[in-house]
Design an enzyme around this catalytic site. Structure first.
Site, PDB file in Angstrom:
ATOM      1  N   HIS A 249       0.851  -1.180   0.000  1.00  0.00           N
ATOM      2  CA  HIS A 249       0.000   0.000   0.000  1.00  0.00           C
ATOM      3  C   HIS A 249       0.889   1.232   0.000  1.00  0.00           C
ATOM      4  O   HIS A 249       1.947   1.239   0.637  1.00  0.00           O
ATOM      5  CB  HIS A 249      -0.913  -0.005   1.241  1.00  0.00           C
ATOM      6  CG  HIS A 249      -2.085   0.916   1.131  1.00  0.00           C
ATOM      7  ND1 HIS A 249      -1.980   2.270   1.375  1.00  0.00           N
ATOM      8  CD2 HIS A 249      -3.389   0.686   0.802  1.00  0.00           C
ATOM      9  CE1 HIS A 249      -3.171   2.825   1.208  1.00  0.00           C
ATOM     10  NE2 HIS A 249      -4.035   1.894   0.857  1.00  0.00           N
ATOM     11  N   ASP A 307      -7.995  -4.878  -0.150  1.00  0.00           N
ATOM     12  CA  ASP A 307      -8.519  -5.428  -1.405  1.00  0.00           C
ATOM     13  C   ASP A 307      -8.309  -6.933  -1.512  1.00  0.00           C
ATOM     14  O   ASP A 307      -8.996  -7.602  -2.287  1.00  0.00           O
ATOM     15  CB  ASP A 307      -7.845  -4.748  -2.604  1.00  0.00           C
ATOM     16  CG  ASP A 307      -8.058  -3.250  -2.601  1.00  0.00           C
ATOM     17  OD1 ASP A 307      -9.220  -2.833  -2.495  1.00  0.00           O
ATOM     18  OD2 ASP A 307      -7.072  -2.500  -2.680  1.00  0.00           O
TER      19      ASP A 307
END
Length: 320
Positions: A249, A307
């Site tokens: 991320h 996700d």
């Protein structure tokens, strides 16, 4: 929203995301983000009632949908529908008026699930399902998506809670791409509905809101647990264009706190639906195990993100 990427901390108005996801519901988080404080029980009841009073959309939207192909991407449909809201609700398009901004916010929170469900129903050729305001926000959305006229829809509390958590975990995330887009559009004086439509268009991108869809596609491409080492090797190869989706991320340099909640939620959903043996989940679990123990991933701080499990969960809930 406050994020400490090094420590893996996400706060909404000072409250840990874990606390909000475990103990509250989505509308409570909405109230918190709008007003800065958690509501009292009376304030929560009043806010819920206000949201539910606005869940219906103008009947002309039914005809509006007929202009789309059945196989249109749902994000394309949502961008169009959100922009069109400014043509239906003229009393809340002045972005300089605080009261109109709040009315627009309430309408967007209320009507987006209705429009999203309509987009899904239209894509599969089924009749639209009107909101049922006796249900919770998440239960109402699931019913509008999956109820059919020929039988009574049964609300499943486990699936409803999972949907609620998905909404909470994606409610806000500091100054991300779609938030920046909304603010940029707003800086020109554009009406709130046009601004949100612009944000949804940005969210459509595979590096943003489309990441969970891309992660699910990757798990299908891997196909089986036996093939994981091959794809891990490809991910480490600088000359191979393959990327492991759902890992790493831009902000979090530690485990994404939303991923932990999503992992638990995913297992609850699959257990409730008796799908613990889902091959995609087996691949996901093994991939996560390797990533958390492989020096390459540890050194580059490539931890699973939100996700990674949300795509599997949404697929299990019935979303294509």
């Amino acid at each position: 929203t406050y994020i400490d990427g090094d420590k893996g901390i996400l706060l909404y108005r000072g409250y840990p995301i874990e606390q909000l996801a475990e103990k509250g519901d989505f509308l409570e988080s909405c109230y918190l983000l709008l007003y800065g404080e958690l509501p009292t029980q009376q304030e929560k009841n009043d806010f819920d009632r206000r949201i539910m009073q606005h869940t219906m959309v103008h009947e002309q939207f039914s005809r509006f949908f007929q202009g789309f192909r059945r196989d249109s991407h749902p994000m394309a449909v949502m961008v169009a529908c959100l922009g069109a809201m400014s043509a239906f609700y003229h009393d809340s398009i002045d972005i300089t008026d605080p009261q109109q901004r709040m009315i627009a916010s309430i309408r967007l929170i209320s009507k987006v699930p209705t429009l999203a469900a309509m987009a899904y129903k239209y894509s599969i050729g089924q009749a639209f399902v009107y909101p049922h305001n006796s249900l919770s926000y998440a239960a109402n959305f699931l019913r509008m998506c999956f109820a059919v006229p020929c039988e009574e829809y049964q609300v499943n509390p486990v699936l409803t809670r999972a949907m609620d958590r998905i909404f909470i975990l994606h409610a806000d995330h500091e100054q991300n791409a779609s938030t920046s887009t909304v603010r940029l559009a707003g800086s020109s004086g554009a009406n709130p509905f046009a601004c949100i439509a612009a944000g949804v268009a940005c969210l459509w991108g595979p590096a943003h809101g489309g990441a969970n869809e891309a992660c699910l596609k990757m798990l299908k491409e891997i196909g089986s647990v036996k093939k994981i080492p091959e794809f891990i090797a490809r991910a480490k190869d600088k000359n191979d264009p393959f990327r492991l989706m759902g890992f790493g991320h831009r902000v979090y340099k530690n485990y994404d706190p939303r991923a932990k909640i999503m992992q638990k939620t995913c297992h609850e959903v699959l257990k409730e639906l008796n799908r613990q043996d889902d091959p995609l989940l087996d691949i996901a679990i093994e991939l996560e195990h390797i990533a958390l123990n492989d020096e390459y991933f540890i050194e580059k701080k490539l931890y699973p993100n939100v996700d990674f499990y949300s795509g599997i969960t949404l697929k299990a809930l019935g979303f294509p």
